[in-house]
Design a protein around this motif. Structure first.
Motif, mmCIF file in Angstrom:
data_model
loop_
_atom_site.group_PDB
_atom_site.id
_atom_site.type_symbol
_atom_site.label_atom_id
_atom_site.label_comp_id
_atom_site.label_asym_id
_atom_site.label_seq_id
_atom_site.Cartn_x
_atom_site.Cartn_y
_atom_site.Cartn_z
ATOM 1 N N ASP A 1 -2.780 -9.939 0.502
ATOM 2 C CA ASP A 1 -4.071 -9.233 -0.901
ATOM 3 C C ASP A 1 -2.508 -8.329 -0.641
ATOM 4 O O ASP A 1 -1.675 -7.866 -0.471
ATOM 5 N N PRO A 2 -3.218 -7.501 -2.090
ATOM 6 C CA PRO A 2 -2.787 -6.769 -2.759
ATOM 7 C C PRO A 2 -2.116 -5.499 -1.838
ATOM 8 O O PRO A 2 -1.531 -4.418 -1.697
ATOM 9 N N VAL A 3 -3.281 -5.274 -1.420
ATOM 10 C CA VAL A 3 -3.020 -3.883 0.060
ATOM 11 C C VAL A 3 -1.759 -3.883 1.160
ATOM 12 O O VAL A 3 -0.960 -3.648 1.183
ATOM 13 N N GLY A 4 -1.971 -5.716 1.305
ATOM 14 C CA GLY A 4 -1.110 -6.076 2.022
ATOM 15 C C GLY A 4 0.559 -6.046 1.314
ATOM 16 O O GLY A 4 1.365 -5.304 2.413
ATOM 17 N N LEU B 1 5.775 -3.186 1.304
ATOM 18 C CA LEU B 1 6.432 -2.576 -0.147
ATOM 19 C C LEU B 1 7.025 -1.093 0.768
ATOM 20 O O LEU B 1 8.474 -0.109 0.916
ATOM 21 N N ARG B 2 6.175 -0.763 1.296
ATOM 22 C CA ARG B 2 5.933 0.474 1.685
ATOM 23 C C ARG B 2 7.211 0.756 2.728
ATOM 24 O O ARG B 2 7.628 1.789 2.897
ATOM 25 N N THR C 1 10.587 0.439 1.663
ATOM 26 C CA THR C 1 10.962 1.437 1.454
ATOM 27 C C THR C 1 11.265 2.720 1.830
ATOM 28 O O THR C 1 11.980 3.458 2.107
ATOM 29 N N GLU C 2 9.875 3.124 3.412
ATOM 30 C CA GLU C 2 9.919 4.586 4.189
ATOM 31 C C GLU C 2 11.610 3.851 5.633
ATOM 32 O O GLU C 2 11.749 4.658 5.580
ATOM 33 N N ARG C 3 11.675 2.607 5.419
ATOM 34 C CA ARG C 3 12.101 2.412 7.336
ATOM 35 C C ARG C 3 13.812 2.080 5.982
ATOM 36 O O ARG C 3 14.543 2.538 7.218
ATOM 37 N N LEU C 4 13.732 1.984 4.759
ATOM 38 C CA LEU C 4 15.542 1.538 4.451
ATOM 39 C C LEU C 4 15.620 2.195 3.475
ATOM 40 O O LEU C 4 15.792 1.652 1.615
ATOM 41 N N PRO C 5 15.599 3.632 3.130
ATOM 42 C CA PRO C 5 15.499 4.571 1.978
ATOM 43 C C PRO C 5 16.273 4.557 1.022
ATOM 44 O O PRO C 5 16.667 4.354 -0.244
ATOM 45 N N ALA D 1 2.208 -3.426 -7.238
ATOM 46 C CA ALA D 1 4.836 -3.137 -6.987
ATOM 47 C C ALA D 1 5.159 -1.698 -7.765
ATOM 48 O O ALA D 1 5.923 -1.437 -7.783
ATOM 49 N N ASP D 2 4.246 -1.571 -9.469
ATOM 50 C CA ASP D 2 5.338 -0.711 -10.047
ATOM 51 C C ASP D 2 5.450 0.711 -9.361
ATOM 52 O O ASP D 2 6.106 1.321 -8.793
ATOM 53 N N ALA D 3 4.322 1.396 -8.017
ATOM 54 C CA ALA D 3 4.643 2.264 -7.254
ATOM 55 C C ALA D 3 6.018 2.742 -6.755
ATOM 56 O O ALA D 3 6.436 3.622 -6.197
#
Length: 563
Positions: free
Chosen positions: A524-527, A532-533, A536-540, A553-555
């Motif tokens: 779902d969109p939350v998942g 994606l979070r 971005t956090e683990r592979l900055p 996804a834009d965020a």
């Protein structure tokens, strides 16, 4: 179907390098051994005819001592025949499996290389079902080739050996035509040649349709197997949309094609069988009937009569090699054609990829850590452009959301991977920084879950702590206790679980360039946002190119590339 001369030239080009490969010393020894044991088989066959003549002469003379001698001789021949036959079989089978192994490795190497297995599916030509061509047709092409070559060599030796015997036993006869007398020497030899030539010619004409029928049946069988495998691989999707009726109809349609091909092959085979069955019975009686008058007249002994009949049968049988092996030759040629079809397609693909006169998307290693697109246009195979003039540069660590048609965007990713060369322009790849692609469904091979997660790397490439941490981060704690279980994971896991395992694999590899193609569309969109979070956090420091239609996804992206 290739013309005969061209077919054999292409087969020699395909198979010839085997005899000069790295193991050529062993291959030459096996080949020499096969020749020597074949010669020994011929020697035993000659000895048996001599023994038969001596045995019947002994029986005709009612000699008990002679009978005892013949029993000892046949015992020795029996022992020799067992040793020769068993060793001959071992050598021949070793040669067959070595040849098959070499050709299989060669084709798998060419097929499963640089995405050719994918690119070839978009090419025209008769190269469907490459799995069947590699698994089954290579087996027939190599095994039957050695069987046929060996049997042909064996028959040639039989002809040489038994022509001499038959010529000697024939003596000469006198044919009278009115007042003209004609002496004929070796009449049994000439009769055997005429008999076999007539039978072979007639049999070959009757059996010609079998090659086309066999090829057609093998093709339909492969299509049916492929249809069943495809359904098995997509069983969940079929069940969810209640597509069973459609699949049943499709399977029955495919099987009806097999049925028609089977009937066609049966008609062709029955014509051959009617001929060969009559031929085999007549060939047993014909030499006895021909030689019987000379025995009755007292010109030859009973042993010579039996030996003449046996020698005639051996010689006629050897001369009848084309008839006896017609069905096998047809099946062998059909399989070779299918293997050559795959080889031709792979060679054609290689030539097209290397042809500098044709427009192709060029992949160039850049000295900078950037992914650059210079006037990149992506086309269909027919040349129609579907993405025109992409001019952009994505820097290391940059996050770019790709929007537009999903299928078109996927072709851009395939172009970056070198799988879609059709188009023009240049793509600059960051030097020594491989692209990591996340498709909509990760490939999870059968085996332990641990090995499926680590694919294509060995399990030793990642430590247990990192693996468990990545599984936990992806929300798959319930799978930790199954890491060493063996399953067909693409069947036993849901699509969401498989996509989350794709994230686990990504977190373990830690690439610098990540291309995500609808890799979390089952969530779902939350998942999706959570996935994606995590990235971005683990592979900055990793660059991220994402094909995704969710507004969330834009965020996680700095800019958008619209196709």
């Amino acid at each position: 179907m290739r013309y005969s001369s061209r077919f054999f030239v292409e087969f020699i080009k395909l198979a010839g390098p085997f005899w000069h490969s790295e193991n050529k010393a062993t291959i030459h020894k096996l080949s020499l051994g096969l020749v020597l044991f074949t010669v020994m088989q011929i020697a035993i066959a000659v000895l048996l005819t001599e023994w038969s003549a001596n045995l019947f002469n002994t029986l005709d003379q009612r000699s008990m001592s002679g009978l005892t001698k013949q029993i000892v001789i046949i015992a020795l021949i029996l022992i020799a025949n067992v040793i020769v036959t068993s060793n001959h079989l071992k050598i021949k089978r070793q040669l067959q499996i070595d040849w098959r192994s070499w050709l299989t490795q060669r084709l798998i190497g060419e097929w499963m290389n640089n995405g050719r297995h994918y690119q070839i599916t978009h090419m025209e030509g008769r190269h469907d079902n490459p799995d069947g061509r590699i698994a089954e047709d290579i087996r027939i092409a190599t095994e039957y080739a050695i069987d046929l070559i060996h049997s042909l060599f064996y028959c040639l030796l039989l002809i040489v050996s038994f022509t001499q015997i038959l010529w000697r036993l024939s003596g000469h006869i006198t044919l009278k035509f009115g007042g003209l007398e004609l002496s004929v020497y070796g009449h049994l030899v000439w009769l055997a040649i005429i008999y076999a030539a007539f039978a072979s010619t007639l049999g070959w004409v009757i059996g010609r349709p079998l090659t086309q029928a066999t090829d057609a049946r093998q093709t339909e069988e492969a299509n049916f197997r492929f249809g069943l495998v495809t359904a098995r691989e997509n069983s969940i999707a079929i069940a969810l949309v209640r597509g069973e009726k459609t699949e049943r109809n499709r399977f029955l349609h495919l099987f009806n094609d097999i049925y028609r091909a089977w009937q066609r092959q049966t008609r062709a085979w029955s014509n051959i069988l009617m001929f060969t069955s009559g031929y085999s019975v007549f060939s047993m009686a014909f030499p006895i009937l021909i030689s019987a008058p000379r025995y009755i007249a007292g010109f030859i002994s009973l042993g010579a009569l039996v030996q003449s009949a046996q020698a005639f049968q051996q010689m006629a049988g050897a001369l009848s090699w084309p008839v006896d092996n017609m069905a096998k030759v047809a099946e062998w040629r059909a399989s070779v054609e299918r293997v050559l079809g795959l080889v031709d397609a792979l060679d054609d693909l290689e030539k097209k990829n290397k042809d500098e006169t044709q427009q192709r998307i060029r992949l160039v290693k850049s000295e900078e850590s950037v992914l650059g697109f210079n006037q990149v246009c992506i086309a269909k195979l027919n040349g129609e452009m579907i993405i025109a003039c992409i001019e952009d540069q994505i820097k290391k660590g940059e996050h770019v959301l790709i929007s537009g048609n999903g299928a078109t965007a996927a072709k851009l990713f395939k172009a970056v991977a070198g799988l879609w060369p059709w188009g023009k322009g240049t793509i600059y790849l960051p030097d020594d920084e491989p692209m990591y692609f996340m498709p909509p469904r990760p490939y999870l091979p059968t085996g332990t879950l641990r090995s499926a997660i680590c694919y294509p790397y060995p399990v030793s490439a990642f430590n247990q702590a990192d693996l468990e941490q990545a599984v936990d981060a992806a929300g798959l704690n319930d799978l930790l206790e199954q890491l060493d279980h063996v399953e067909q994971w693409e069947k036993s896991l849901s699509r969401e679980q498989q996509q989350r395992l794709g994230l686990v694999r990504l977190l373990l590899v830690k690439p610098k360039w990540i291309l995500v193609q609808e890799a979390f569309d089952s969530l779902d969109p939350v998942g999706e946002a959570d996935m994606l979070r995590l990235i971005t956090e683990r592979l900055p420091d990793a660059a991220l190119l994402t094909i995704m239609n969710q507004p969330t996804a834009d965020a996680f992206h700095e800019r958008r590339l619209t196709l």
